[in-house]
Motif scaffolding. Structure first.
Motif, mmCIF file in Angstrom:
data_model
loop_
_atom_site.group_PDB
_atom_site.id
_atom_site.type_symbol
_atom_site.label_atom_id
_atom_site.label_comp_id
_atom_site.label_asym_id
_atom_site.label_seq_id
_atom_site.Cartn_x
_atom_site.Cartn_y
_atom_site.Cartn_z
ATOM 1 N N LEU A 1 -120.566 0.340 4.227
ATOM 2 C CA LEU A 1 -119.954 0.955 5.442
ATOM 3 C C LEU A 1 -119.038 1.986 5.199
ATOM 4 N N HIS A 2 -119.084 3.122 5.814
ATOM 5 C CA HIS A 2 -117.832 4.229 5.762
ATOM 6 C C HIS A 2 -117.029 3.992 7.110
ATOM 7 N N LEU A 3 -115.787 3.920 7.217
ATOM 8 C CA LEU A 3 -114.821 3.695 8.259
ATOM 9 C C LEU A 3 -113.870 4.595 8.345
ATOM 10 N N ILE A 4 -113.361 5.136 9.443
ATOM 11 C CA ILE A 4 -112.370 6.125 9.515
ATOM 12 C C ILE A 4 -111.233 5.595 10.328
ATOM 13 N N PHE A 5 -109.821 5.692 9.815
ATOM 14 C CA PHE A 5 -108.754 5.139 10.415
ATOM 15 C C PHE A 5 -107.866 6.296 11.287
ATOM 16 N N GLY A 6 -107.872 5.989 12.528
ATOM 17 C CA GLY A 6 -106.902 7.250 13.145
ATOM 18 C C GLY A 6 -107.807 8.130 14.230
ATOM 19 N N LEU A 7 -108.938 7.559 14.464
ATOM 20 C CA LEU A 7 -109.974 8.349 15.548
ATOM 21 C C LEU A 7 -109.320 8.463 16.773
ATOM 22 N N PRO A 8 -109.579 9.334 17.563
ATOM 23 C CA PRO A 8 -109.144 9.530 18.737
ATOM 24 C C PRO A 8 -109.172 8.502 19.554
ATOM 25 N N GLY A 9 -107.960 8.098 20.218
ATOM 26 C CA GLY A 9 -108.120 6.987 21.161
ATOM 27 C C GLY A 9 -107.644 5.621 20.487
ATOM 28 N N GLU A 10 -107.682 5.438 19.425
ATOM 29 C CA GLU A 10 -107.643 4.097 18.673
ATOM 30 C C GLU A 10 -106.159 4.077 18.132
ATOM 31 N N MET A 11 -105.948 2.632 18.398
ATOM 32 C CA MET A 11 -104.581 2.258 18.127
ATOM 33 C C MET A 11 -104.801 1.310 16.852
ATOM 34 N N VAL A 12 -103.749 0.828 16.098
ATOM 35 C CA VAL A 12 -103.996 -0.121 14.988
ATOM 36 C C VAL A 12 -104.858 -1.175 15.166
ATOM 37 N N GLU A 13 -104.651 -2.110 16.165
ATOM 38 C CA GLU A 13 -105.430 -3.260 16.334
ATOM 39 C C GLU A 13 -106.956 -2.814 16.470
ATOM 40 N N GLY B 1 -104.302 22.249 20.202
ATOM 41 C CA GLY B 1 -103.949 22.391 21.738
ATOM 42 C C GLY B 1 -102.860 21.236 22.114
ATOM 43 N N GLY B 2 -102.899 20.039 21.303
ATOM 44 C CA GLY B 2 -102.080 18.835 21.523
ATOM 45 C C GLY B 2 -102.897 17.902 22.456
ATOM 46 N N THR B 3 -104.311 18.024 22.576
ATOM 47 C CA THR B 3 -105.005 17.005 23.130
ATOM 48 C C THR B 3 -105.928 15.991 22.447
ATOM 49 N N ASP B 4 -105.577 15.873 21.119
ATOM 50 C CA ASP B 4 -106.558 15.225 20.283
ATOM 51 C C ASP B 4 -106.519 14.037 20.485
ATOM 52 N N ASP B 5 -105.409 13.247 20.835
ATOM 53 C CA ASP B 5 -105.282 11.771 21.021
ATOM 54 C C ASP B 5 -105.377 10.974 19.842
ATOM 55 N N THR B 6 -104.965 11.365 18.761
ATOM 56 C CA THR B 6 -105.049 10.735 17.476
ATOM 57 C C THR B 6 -103.743 10.135 17.062
#
Length: 299
Positions: free
Chosen positions: A184-196, A232-237
């Protein structure tokens, strides 16, 4: 042997004892169902295949020529190297099964190719595709790499993936039942996600019958839809520093059982395409720093 987690070299060593093996990227000319209008257009929010496709795969559509160019590049330094033909760009099962058979067999017929890695979406490995891959696995090593990215359906919707976590678990179960090596390929830091949220994805992924996890930080690539949001500062990452991301990866290691290999923790896109983050850390430098953290935590 790495004392804290199973790394990719150990995983490959199990499959190819005594043989030095690495991936050799191949572009089979595929597209994706969320690019061609089947599911959507524009692709994933963050995606630009130029950020990870070697130059030699873009110079010709001919698979044999791509592999020959890759072998020349790596063979100068490692003449005894053997290779896994890595169908990497876009969705590499997104074609009629006989076309897939032709492409895969062409790659496997090239000198020094000892196996096949197929990168694809979890919603693009139906019964016919699974049957073909299972058939090939009786002749050579076959590894299927599924782009899961996250276990959270709300995030998958936000990033324009157009599949669900159920699609991931269903695909993994089917591939595992067919006896195929699966990652599986996973990405950390996607929009709206926190560490937990990210750690929960790792817990869910590690509980599946997978062989490998391939991890990396979200990269904001010039010209993508995410880059426009970021500007634009709207990425929420979640904007990790290198040290924060190292600490996250140390927590990830604790959640992944030794039966599952961690292929990598970071990726590095070309500087002319990468907007953020710019850590200037090579993969081996990151791994060495992570090992020092794990050593400190184990005292």
């Amino acid at each position: 042997m790495n004392p804290y987690y199973t790394d990719y070299s150990e995983f490959l060593g199990r499959l190819f004892p005594g043989v030095k093996v690495q991936k050799l990227s191949v572009d089979g000319g595929f597209t994706c169902p969320n690019r061609d209008g089947t599911l959507s257009r524009g692709g994933c929010l963050y995606c630009d295949n130029r950020s990870f496709s070697p130059e030699y795969t873009r110079s010709t559509p001919d698979i044999a020529a791509q592999i020959a160019a890759g072998r020349r590049f790596f063979g100068r330094k490692y003449p005894e190297m053997r290779y896994l033909a890595y169908f990497q760009t876009h969705t590499n099962t997104y074609a009629p099964v006989e076309e897939l058979r032709r492409l895969y067999l062409e790659a496997l017929a090239q000198p020094d190719i000892v196996g096949l890695i197929v990168s694809t979406r979890p919603d693009c490995v139906g019964e016919e595709v699974t049957g073909l891959l299972s058939e090939l696995s009786r002749q050579t090593v076959v590894i299927v790499e599924l782009g899961a990215e996250t276990s959270h359906d709300a995030t998958l919707s936000r990033i324009n993936r157009h599949h669900t976590w159920h699609d991931v678990t269903d695909a993994v179960a089917r591939l595992h039942a067919a006896g195929l090596h699966t990652g599986l390929h996973l990405i950390f830091g996607l929009p709206g996600e926190m560490v937990e949220d990210m750690l929960e994805t790792v817990r869910r992924a590690a509980a599946l019958p997978v062989d490998t996890l391939k991890l990396h930080q979200l990269q904001i690539i010039r010209g993508t839809a995410l880059a426009a949001q970021w500007a634009g500062g709207t990425d929420d990452t979640l904007p990790f520093t290198a040290e924060e991301y190292l600490r996250l990866c140390a927590e990830v290691v604790k959640l992944v059982p030794r039966r599952v290999a961690i292929e990598r923790f970071v990726s590095q896109s070309p500087p002319d395409l990468l907007l953020h983050p710019r850590w200037n850390l090579k993969n081996y430098e990151f791994s060495n720093r992570l090992l020092r953290i794990l050593q400190e935590q184990s005292r």
